[in-house]
Motif scaffolding. Structure first.
Motif, PDB file in Angstrom:
ATOM      1  N   THR A 343      19.689 -38.888 -40.458  1.00 42.67           N
ATOM      2  CA  THR A 343      19.346 -37.225 -40.849  1.00 42.67           C
ATOM      3  C   THR A 343      18.566 -37.261 -42.114  1.00 42.67           C
ATOM      4  O   THR A 343      18.793 -36.374 -42.925  1.00 42.67           O
ATOM      5  CB  THR A 343      20.838 -36.690 -40.996  1.00 42.67           C
ATOM      6  OG1 THR A 343      21.591 -37.420 -41.922  1.00 42.67           O
ATOM      7  CG2 THR A 343      21.138 -36.367 -39.778  1.00 42.67           C
ATOM      8  N   LEU A 344      18.034 -38.508 -42.615  1.00 41.31           N
ATOM      9  CA  LEU A 344      17.134 -38.412 -43.683  1.00 41.31           C
ATOM     10  C   LEU A 344      16.033 -37.299 -43.855  1.00 41.31           C
ATOM     11  O   LEU A 344      15.669 -36.854 -45.049  1.00 41.31           O
ATOM     12  CB  LEU A 344      16.704 -39.922 -44.146  1.00 41.31           C
ATOM     13  CG  LEU A 344      17.790 -40.893 -44.530  1.00 41.31           C
ATOM     14  CD1 LEU A 344      16.773 -42.199 -44.765  1.00 41.31           C
ATOM     15  CD2 LEU A 344      18.408 -40.775 -45.626  1.00 41.31           C
ATOM     16  N   ARG A 345      15.589 -37.122 -42.709  1.00 40.74           N
ATOM     17  CA  ARG A 345      14.592 -35.904 -42.502  1.00 40.74           C
ATOM     18  C   ARG A 345      15.370 -35.076 -41.279  1.00 40.74           C
ATOM     19  O   ARG A 345      15.733 -35.623 -40.225  1.00 40.74           O
ATOM     20  CB  ARG A 345      13.234 -36.452 -42.051  1.00 40.74           C
ATOM     21  CG  ARG A 345      12.589 -37.179 -43.427  1.00 40.74           C
ATOM     22  CD  ARG A 345      12.329 -36.316 -44.485  1.00 40.74           C
ATOM     23  NE  ARG A 345      11.628 -37.001 -45.548  1.00 40.74           N
ATOM     24  CZ  ARG A 345      12.243 -37.663 -46.722  1.00 40.74           C
ATOM     25  NH1 ARG A 345      13.696 -37.782 -46.602  1.00 40.74           N
ATOM     26  NH2 ARG A 345      11.430 -38.195 -47.509  1.00 40.74           N
ATOM     27  N   GLU A 346      14.834 -33.828 -41.503  1.00 41.79           N
ATOM     28  CA  GLU A 346      15.437 -32.812 -40.451  1.00 41.79           C
ATOM     29  C   GLU A 346      14.449 -32.999 -39.413  1.00 41.79           C
ATOM     30  O   GLU A 346      13.520 -31.974 -38.827  1.00 41.79           O
ATOM     31  CB  GLU A 346      15.278 -31.318 -41.075  1.00 41.79           C
ATOM     32  CG  GLU A 346      16.400 -30.531 -40.113  1.00 41.79           C
ATOM     33  CD  GLU A 346      16.569 -29.327 -40.873  1.00 41.79           C
ATOM     34  OE1 GLU A 346      15.663 -28.402 -40.800  1.00 41.79           O
ATOM     35  OE2 GLU A 346      17.762 -29.227 -41.757  1.00 41.79           O
ATOM     36  N   TRP A 347      14.369 -34.392 -38.473  1.00 42.72           N
ATOM     37  CA  TRP A 347      13.536 -34.215 -37.394  1.00 42.72           C
ATOM     38  C   TRP A 347      14.388 -34.453 -36.207  1.00 42.72           C
ATOM     39  O   TRP A 347      15.272 -35.373 -36.209  1.00 42.72           O
ATOM     40  CB  TRP A 347      12.621 -35.579 -37.542  1.00 42.72           C
ATOM     41  CG  TRP A 347      11.777 -35.473 -38.723  1.00 42.72           C
ATOM     42  CD1 TRP A 347      11.166 -34.345 -39.336  1.00 42.72           C
ATOM     43  CD2 TRP A 347      11.239 -36.594 -39.521  1.00 42.72           C
ATOM     44  NE1 TRP A 347      10.250 -34.847 -40.347  1.00 42.72           N
ATOM     45  CE2 TRP A 347      10.282 -36.113 -40.222  1.00 42.72           C
ATOM     46  CE3 TRP A 347      11.238 -38.080 -39.164  1.00 42.72           C
ATOM     47  CZ2 TRP A 347       9.760 -36.938 -41.167  1.00 42.72           C
ATOM     48  CZ3 TRP A 347      10.562 -38.811 -40.301  1.00 42.72           C
ATOM     49  CH2 TRP A 347       9.489 -38.292 -41.207  1.00 42.72           C
ATOM     50  N   ALA A 426      15.217 -33.024 -52.148  1.00 43.53           N
ATOM     51  CA  ALA A 426      14.108 -33.408 -51.351  1.00 43.53           C
ATOM     52  C   ALA A 426      13.399 -34.637 -51.515  1.00 43.53           C
ATOM     53  O   ALA A 426      12.910 -35.149 -50.372  1.00 43.53           O
ATOM     54  CB  ALA A 426      13.008 -32.210 -51.749  1.00 43.53           C
ATOM     55  N   PRO A 427      13.417 -35.330 -52.702  1.00 39.67           N
ATOM     56  CA  PRO A 427      12.822 -36.968 -52.729  1.00 39.67           C
ATOM     57  C   PRO A 427      13.411 -37.538 -51.662  1.00 39.67           C
ATOM     58  O   PRO A 427      13.015 -38.471 -51.113  1.00 39.67           O
ATOM     59  CB  PRO A 427      13.034 -37.108 -54.096  1.00 39.67           C
ATOM     60  CG  PRO A 427      12.970 -35.696 -54.806  1.00 39.67           C
ATOM     61  CD  PRO A 427      13.907 -34.962 -53.866  1.00 39.67           C
ATOM     62  N   LEU A 429      16.117 -36.636 -49.097  1.00 39.12           N
ATOM     63  CA  LEU A 429      16.481 -36.192 -47.857  1.00 39.12           C
ATOM     64  C   LEU A 429      15.541 -35.357 -47.369  1.00 39.12           C
ATOM     65  O   LEU A 429      15.614 -34.658 -46.086  1.00 39.12           O
ATOM     66  CB  LEU A 429      17.789 -35.438 -47.979  1.00 39.12           C
ATOM     67  CG  LEU A 429      19.150 -36.311 -48.254  1.00 39.12           C
ATOM     68  CD1 LEU A 429      20.346 -35.212 -48.483  1.00 39.12           C
ATOM     69  CD2 LEU A 429      19.257 -37.516 -47.144  1.00 39.12           C
ATOM     70  N   GLY A 430      14.331 -34.954 -47.893  1.00 45.14           N
ATOM     71  CA  GLY A 430      13.432 -34.019 -47.557  1.00 45.14           C
ATOM     72  C   GLY A 430      13.959 -32.712 -47.671  1.00 45.14           C
ATOM     73  O   GLY A 430      14.688 -32.475 -48.342  1.00 45.14           O
ATOM     74  N   GLU A 431      13.276 -31.902 -46.805  1.00 51.26           N
ATOM     75  CA  GLU A 431      13.502 -30.169 -46.792  1.00 51.26           C
ATOM     76  C   GLU A 431      14.187 -29.954 -45.537  1.00 51.26           C
ATOM     77  O   GLU A 431      13.983 -30.238 -44.385  1.00 51.26           O
ATOM     78  CB  GLU A 431      12.253 -29.522 -47.115  1.00 51.26           C
ATOM     79  CG  GLU A 431      11.535 -30.021 -48.420  1.00 51.26           C
ATOM     80  CD  GLU A 431      10.448 -29.075 -48.707  1.00 51.26           C
ATOM     81  OE1 GLU A 431       9.768 -28.310 -48.062  1.00 51.26           O
ATOM     82  OE2 GLU A 431       9.988 -29.189 -49.900  1.00 51.26           O
ATOM     83  N   GLY A 432      14.928 -28.634 -45.400  1.00 47.63           N
ATOM     84  CA  GLY A 432      15.432 -28.075 -44.301  1.00 47.63           C
ATOM     85  C   GLY A 432      16.632 -27.384 -44.545  1.00 47.63           C
ATOM     86  O   GLY A 432      17.112 -27.491 -45.779  1.00 47.63           O
ATOM     87  N   ARG A 435      20.254 -30.143 -45.149  1.00 48.93           N
ATOM     88  CA  ARG A 435      20.200 -31.346 -46.089  1.00 48.93           C
ATOM     89  C   ARG A 435      21.597 -31.499 -46.551  1.00 48.93           C
ATOM     90  O   ARG A 435      22.050 -32.195 -46.936  1.00 48.93           O
ATOM     91  CB  ARG A 435      19.212 -30.717 -47.058  1.00 48.93           C
ATOM     92  CG  ARG A 435      17.577 -30.822 -46.673  1.00 48.93           C
ATOM     93  CD  ARG A 435      17.255 -31.780 -46.110  1.00 48.93           C
ATOM     94  NE  ARG A 435      17.645 -31.927 -44.562  1.00 48.93           N
ATOM     95  CZ  ARG A 435      17.829 -33.131 -43.824  1.00 48.93           C
ATOM     96  NH1 ARG A 435      17.544 -34.119 -44.298  1.00 48.93           N
ATOM     97  NH2 ARG A 435      18.129 -32.947 -42.491  1.00 48.93           N
TER      98      ARG A 435
END
Length: 482
Positions: A343-347, A426-427, A429-432, A435
């Motif tokens: 889940t490091l990015r909300e993909w 954000a750096p 875990l990204g955005e979403g 998070r």
């Protein structure tokens, strides 16, 4: 009277050290090998496995549906956390009794009782859903939602008695050198359960609603119960000789575990693993339901759950190696890595891929523990050992679920969605919008990795590995004997 009809009351137990059906004191059934060939016994095991799989599918289908329905109606992760935590807590409170009954009575008799009880509880849930107005049933401040949930969970929990009995039938019906493979087949069936139930649960709630979902669960439960009545296991003419007493033999359960050097430590490690796993129990469905609709989430989770089948198939084909405990710890380390990064990015694709990889590894962990217990613990005590392990390990997940759900709901998620928190996370875990949940998953994965690496360095790891190797060496000459 058939081999699985009702036994006389006195056949249920024998004094400690008493002889089994063939006069042996360890409760094994050497005469069973002369009754039927390994291939015939394997067919019986497959029949029991398929039936247990159908029962697991049914209870998980209704449990998944209840979780989806509760979250979609309330949008409250506390509801899902309490449902998951209550389920595991009920298992923890009841598993020692389940293990005691498995030791005291014949395995198919235990399975039939559990199936009948589950059917009755699901009928009660259906009646309550029918007579209680929806607005009152969905009010978390009223008792009706929690009573309705408890009825379903009790039915699902009692069905778990069959899983303890299933583990002991592996010992009775399967040759020692094939038990790891049989445990892998159990993992495959569990994977099929996840695939079917996640798809059906999502579609049921999305297209039919909770009422018809209960109807489907009732029909499937009745079918599994009817099929169970047709099964026979002549290897177990009466219950194995056992020193189990009463309906809650805690003292005997503890003694059975402590009798094997290092076994309690193995259970402790699995307990810690489940303690961290409670994080995923509480937050995995909310994360998926934020990414996808309920219909799509059920389908995508089913896609991820094919990993369970792949993992079980790999074990069924290749086993777990000479040291299942080493295999278990390696699998736990990889699980921690996956849990930290999926889940490091909300993909959506990353989440589903991570679930798939995670579930490939789960059968290795579960089958390794079962294989070690089946090898080193005598049959007359296996029910209580499996029950104690289930109770001890299951008690950990509810603690985490009950703690992490409100913490995530009231602090972590709001912080991650705030302007300041989003900028700080954000750096990494990204955005979403999810998070906060991703941060919890990351920390949980790192904790699992550290625990497994430390376990490799402990004396307990060496003792349990040595006990397993000795038991395997002792069984090998007996298996080769005419």
């Amino acid at each position: 009277m058939t081999g699985q009809d009702q036994a006389p009351p006195g056949a249920a137990t024998v004094p400690q050290g008493g002889a089994g059906p063939s006069g042996d004191t360890d409760g094994h059934f050497p005469q069973a090998a002369s009754l039927r060939s390994p291939a015939e016994r394997n067919r019986t095991f497959l029949g029991i496995l398929v039936n247990t799989g159908l029962a697991n599918i049914t209870t998980s289908y209704l449990w998944f549906a209840l979780t989806f329905w509760a979250y979609l109606q309330t949008r409250n992760v506390i509801a899902t956390g309490v449902i998951g935590g209550a389920y595991m807590l009920l298992i923890a409170l009841s598993s020692i009794s389940f293990g005691t009954f498995v030791d005291r009575y014949r395995k198919l008799s235990v399975m039939r009782y559990a199936a009948g009880f589950t059917l009755v509880m699901f009928v009660l849930a259906g009646v309550m859903f029918l007579v209680t107005p929806a607005a009152r049933l969905l009010d978390l401040g009223q008792p009706w939602f929690w009573i309705f949930t408890l009825i379903i969970l009790i039915g699902a929990v009692v069905e778990n008695m069959r899983n303890i009995a299933l583990s002991t039938t592996v010992t009775i019906l399967i040759e020692p050198d094939r038990r790891a493979n049989a445990n892998g087949l159990v993992g495959m069936v569990q994977g099929l359960m996840f695939i079917i139930t996640s798809v059906l649960s999502g579609l049921s709630i999305g297209l039919m609603g909770m009422g018809w979902t209960i109807v489907v669960a009732l029909v499937l439960t009745a079918l599994a119960f009817a099929h169970l009545l047709t099964l026979r296991m002549p290897e177990e003419v009466r219950a194995a000789a056992t020193d189990a007493q009463g309906g809650f033999d805690l003292r005997g359960s503890v003694a059975a575990v402590l009798a094997i050097s290092g076994l309690f430590a193995l259970i402790l490690f699995s307990t810690f693993n489940n303690f961290v796993g409670g994080v995923y129990m509480a937050l995995m469905d909310p994360y998926g339901l934020e990414l996808f609709s309920v219909e799509l989430w059920g389908t995508y989770f089913a896609l991820g759950a094919t990993g369970f089948i792949v993992g079980g198939a790999l074990i069924g084909k290749f086993g777990l190696g000479a040291n299942p405990l080493r295999t278990m710890l390696i699998a736990v380390i990889v699980m921690g890595v996956v849990g930290a990064v999926f889940t490091l990015r909300e993909w959506g694709w990353l989440y589903v891929l991570g679930i798939w990889l995670y579930l490939v590894l789960v059968p290795f962990v579960e089958a390794a523990e079962q294989t070690v217990i089946q090898r080193v613990v005598p049959l007359p005590r296996q029910g209580r050992v499996f029950g104690f392990a289930m109770a001890f390990e299951s008690a950990a997940a509810p603690v985490t679920a009950f703690l992490i759900a409100p913490i995530a709901q009231f602090w972590i998620i709001p912080y991650a969605r705030s302007e300041e928190g989003a900028a700080q996370l954000a750096p990494l875990l990204g955005e979403g919008t999810s998070r906060g949940i991703a941060l919890v998953f990351l920390v949980a994965g790192m904790v699992i990795i550290a625990a497994a690496l430390l376990a490799f360095l402990t004396p307990v790891y060496r003792r349990v590995s040595a006990s397993y190797a000795r038991a395997a060496a002792e069984e090998a000459p007996a298996a080769d004997a005419p």
